[in-house]
Design a protein around this motif. Structure first.
Motif, PDB file in Angstrom:
ATOM      1  N   LEU A   1      56.217  14.969 -10.392  1.00 44.86           N
ATOM      2  CA  LEU A   1      56.709  14.721  -9.046  1.00 44.86           C
ATOM      3  C   LEU A   1      55.551  14.777  -8.056  1.00 44.86           C
ATOM      4  O   LEU A   1      54.608  15.548  -8.235  1.00 44.86           O
ATOM      5  CB  LEU A   1      57.767  15.747  -8.649  1.00 44.86           C
ATOM      6  CG  LEU A   1      59.217  15.449  -9.032  1.00 44.86           C
ATOM      7  CD1 LEU A   1      59.399  15.490 -10.524  1.00 44.86           C
ATOM      8  CD2 LEU A   1      60.152  16.386  -8.341  1.00 44.86           C
TER       9      LEU A   1
ATOM     10  N   ASP B   1      55.594  18.115 -13.943  1.00 44.13           N
ATOM     11  CA  ASP B   1      56.550  17.134 -14.463  1.00 44.13           C
ATOM     12  C   ASP B   1      56.313  15.756 -13.866  1.00 44.13           C
ATOM     13  O   ASP B   1      57.015  14.806 -14.195  1.00 44.13           O
ATOM     14  CB  ASP B   1      57.986  17.568 -14.175  1.00 44.13           C
ATOM     15  CG  ASP B   1      58.469  18.648 -15.134  1.00 44.13           C
ATOM     16  OD1 ASP B   1      57.811  18.852 -16.176  1.00 44.13           O
ATOM     17  OD2 ASP B   1      59.502  19.277 -14.841  1.00 44.13           O
TER      18      ASP B   1
ATOM     19  N   ASP C   1      63.135  23.005  -0.811  1.00 41.84           N
ATOM     20  CA  ASP C   1      62.883  24.416  -1.124  1.00 41.84           C
ATOM     21  C   ASP C   1      61.656  24.966  -0.411  1.00 41.84           C
ATOM     22  O   ASP C   1      61.607  26.157  -0.088  1.00 41.84           O
ATOM     23  CB  ASP C   1      62.720  24.603  -2.638  1.00 41.84           C
ATOM     24  CG  ASP C   1      64.002  24.286  -3.392  1.00 41.84           C
ATOM     25  OD1 ASP C   1      65.083  24.472  -2.802  1.00 41.84           O
ATOM     26  OD2 ASP C   1      63.912  23.849  -4.546  1.00 41.84           O
TER      27      ASP C   1
ATOM     28  N   ASP D   1      57.878  27.502  -9.512  1.00 40.27           N
ATOM     29  CA  ASP D   1      58.814  26.381  -9.403  1.00 40.27           C
ATOM     30  C   ASP D   1      58.067  25.115  -8.985  1.00 40.27           C
ATOM     31  O   ASP D   1      58.308  24.037  -9.520  1.00 40.27           O
ATOM     32  CB  ASP D   1      59.928  26.688  -8.392  1.00 40.27           C
ATOM     33  CG  ASP D   1      60.872  27.775  -8.873  1.00 40.27           C
ATOM     34  OD1 ASP D   1      60.846  28.109 -10.076  1.00 40.27           O
ATOM     35  OD2 ASP D   1      61.634  28.302  -8.037  1.00 40.27           O
ATOM     36  N   PHE D   2      57.144  25.262  -8.015  1.00 42.15           N
ATOM     37  CA  PHE D   2      56.334  24.130  -7.573  1.00 42.15           C
ATOM     38  C   PHE D   2      55.511  23.572  -8.730  1.00 42.15           C
ATOM     39  O   PHE D   2      55.472  22.363  -8.960  1.00 42.15           O
ATOM     40  CB  PHE D   2      55.413  24.554  -6.428  1.00 42.15           C
ATOM     41  CG  PHE D   2      54.315  23.562  -6.153  1.00 42.15           C
ATOM     42  CD1 PHE D   2      54.559  22.451  -5.370  1.00 42.15           C
ATOM     43  CD2 PHE D   2      53.048  23.724  -6.703  1.00 42.15           C
ATOM     44  CE1 PHE D   2      53.559  21.516  -5.126  1.00 42.15           C
ATOM     45  CE2 PHE D   2      52.043  22.803  -6.472  1.00 42.15           C
ATOM     46  CZ  PHE D   2      52.305  21.694  -5.680  1.00 42.15           C
TER      47      PHE D   2
ATOM     48  N   GLU E   1      57.972  14.337  -2.955  1.00 41.76           N
ATOM     49  CA  GLU E   1      59.221  14.455  -3.717  1.00 41.76           C
ATOM     50  C   GLU E   1      59.631  15.919  -3.860  1.00 41.76           C
ATOM     51  O   GLU E   1      60.809  16.249  -3.763  1.00 41.76           O
ATOM     52  CB  GLU E   1      59.064  13.810  -5.102  1.00 41.76           C
ATOM     53  CG  GLU E   1      58.974  12.301  -5.060  1.00 41.76           C
ATOM     54  CD  GLU E   1      58.604  11.696  -6.403  1.00 41.76           C
ATOM     55  OE1 GLU E   1      58.971  10.521  -6.615  1.00 41.76           O
ATOM     56  OE2 GLU E   1      57.956  12.366  -7.229  1.00 41.76           O
ATOM     57  N   ILE E   2      58.656  16.780  -4.045  1.00 36.93           N
ATOM     58  CA  ILE E   2      58.943  18.220  -4.143  1.00 36.93           C
ATOM     59  C   ILE E   2      59.440  18.736  -2.796  1.00 36.93           C
ATOM     60  O   ILE E   2      60.429  19.482  -2.722  1.00 36.93           O
ATOM     61  CB  ILE E   2      57.701  18.988  -4.619  1.00 36.93           C
ATOM     62  CG1 ILE E   2      57.342  18.565  -6.046  1.00 36.93           C
ATOM     63  CG2 ILE E   2      57.927  20.488  -4.533  1.00 36.93           C
ATOM     64  CD1 ILE E   2      56.005  19.075  -6.529  1.00 36.93           C
TER      65      ILE E   2
ATOM     66  N   ARG F   1      63.045  18.012  -1.782  1.00 40.12           N
ATOM     67  CA  ARG F   1      64.092  18.854  -2.385  1.00 40.12           C
ATOM     68  C   ARG F   1      64.531  19.954  -1.428  1.00 40.12           C
ATOM     69  O   ARG F   1      65.605  20.512  -1.572  1.00 40.12           O
ATOM     70  CB  ARG F   1      63.597  19.475  -3.688  1.00 40.12           C
ATOM     71  CG  ARG F   1      63.441  18.459  -4.784  1.00 40.12           C
ATOM     72  CD  ARG F   1      62.784  19.086  -5.994  1.00 40.12           C
ATOM     73  NE  ARG F   1      62.895  18.182  -7.117  1.00 40.12           N
ATOM     74  CZ  ARG F   1      63.678  18.388  -8.174  1.00 40.12           C
ATOM     75  NH1 ARG F   1      64.376  19.493  -8.264  1.00 40.12           N
ATOM     76  NH2 ARG F   1      63.738  17.519  -9.140  1.00 40.12           N
TER      77      ARG F   1
ATOM     78  N   LEU G   1      57.521  21.529 -11.237  1.00 42.51           N
ATOM     79  CA  LEU G   1      57.854  20.199 -10.723  1.00 42.51           C
ATOM     80  C   LEU G   1      56.624  19.305 -10.651  1.00 42.51           C
ATOM     81  O   LEU G   1      56.672  18.129 -11.017  1.00 42.51           O
ATOM     82  CB  LEU G   1      58.503  20.317  -9.333  1.00 42.51           C
ATOM     83  CG  LEU G   1      59.861  21.008  -9.292  1.00 42.51           C
ATOM     84  CD1 LEU G   1      60.283  21.253  -7.846  1.00 42.51           C
ATOM     85  CD2 LEU G   1      60.897  20.201 -10.034  1.00 42.51           C
ATOM     86  N   TYR G   2      55.506  19.868 -10.199  1.00 46.56           N
ATOM     87  CA  TYR G   2      54.277  19.095 -10.057  1.00 46.56           C
ATOM     88  C   TYR G   2      53.772  18.626 -11.426  1.00 46.56           C
ATOM     89  O   TYR G   2      53.350  17.482 -11.585  1.00 46.56           O
ATOM     90  CB  TYR G   2      53.224  19.939  -9.341  1.00 46.56           C
ATOM     91  CG  TYR G   2      51.977  19.188  -8.982  1.00 46.56           C
ATOM     92  CD1 TYR G   2      51.996  18.212  -7.984  1.00 46.56           C
ATOM     93  CD2 TYR G   2      50.776  19.440  -9.631  1.00 46.56           C
ATOM     94  CE1 TYR G   2      50.855  17.514  -7.647  1.00 46.56           C
ATOM     95  CE2 TYR G   2      49.628  18.745  -9.301  1.00 46.56           C
ATOM     96  CZ  TYR G   2      49.676  17.777  -8.311  1.00 46.56           C
ATOM     97  OH  TYR G   2      48.536  17.088  -7.983  1.00 46.56           O
TER      98      TYR G   2
END
Length: 97
Positions: free
Chosen positions: A59, A57, A69, A50-51, A63-64, A67, A54-55
């Protein structure tokens, strides 16, 4: 003689109850997760993947983390692991391996 038999049966009952409690305690300790970072289990891999998504993408770490999480420390651990994998990948491609 009847008294000795009654005492023995009472003691057996007490020991069976003690064994039951000890078995319950043993089950507790068998299922207990001990402190410290766990190996890369299924939960870790999901969180890490998941990290990475996002990374990649675009972010930032903060920013991660915002969120909610994962913690900031965990995000930096994941990034170090990610960077290490990328570095190893680049080195293996460099030598044609």
């Amino acid at each position: 003689m009847a008294m000795a038999l009654e005492d023995a049966l009472k003691r057996i009952s007490e020991l069976e109850e003690e064994n039951k409690k000890l078995r319950e305690e043993l089950e507790f300790y068998k299922s207990k997760k001990f402190a410290g970072r766990q190996k890369h289990d299924e939960h870790w891999m999901k969180s890490y993947n998941d990290f990475v998504a996002l990374y990649e993408d675009g972010l930032t770490i903060m920013e991660i983390v915002d969120r909610g999480d994962i913690s900031r420390r965990t995000a930096y651990r994941y990034k170090a692991y990610y960077d290490g994998l990328k570095k190893n990948d680049r080195n293996s491609n460099k030598w044609g391996v």
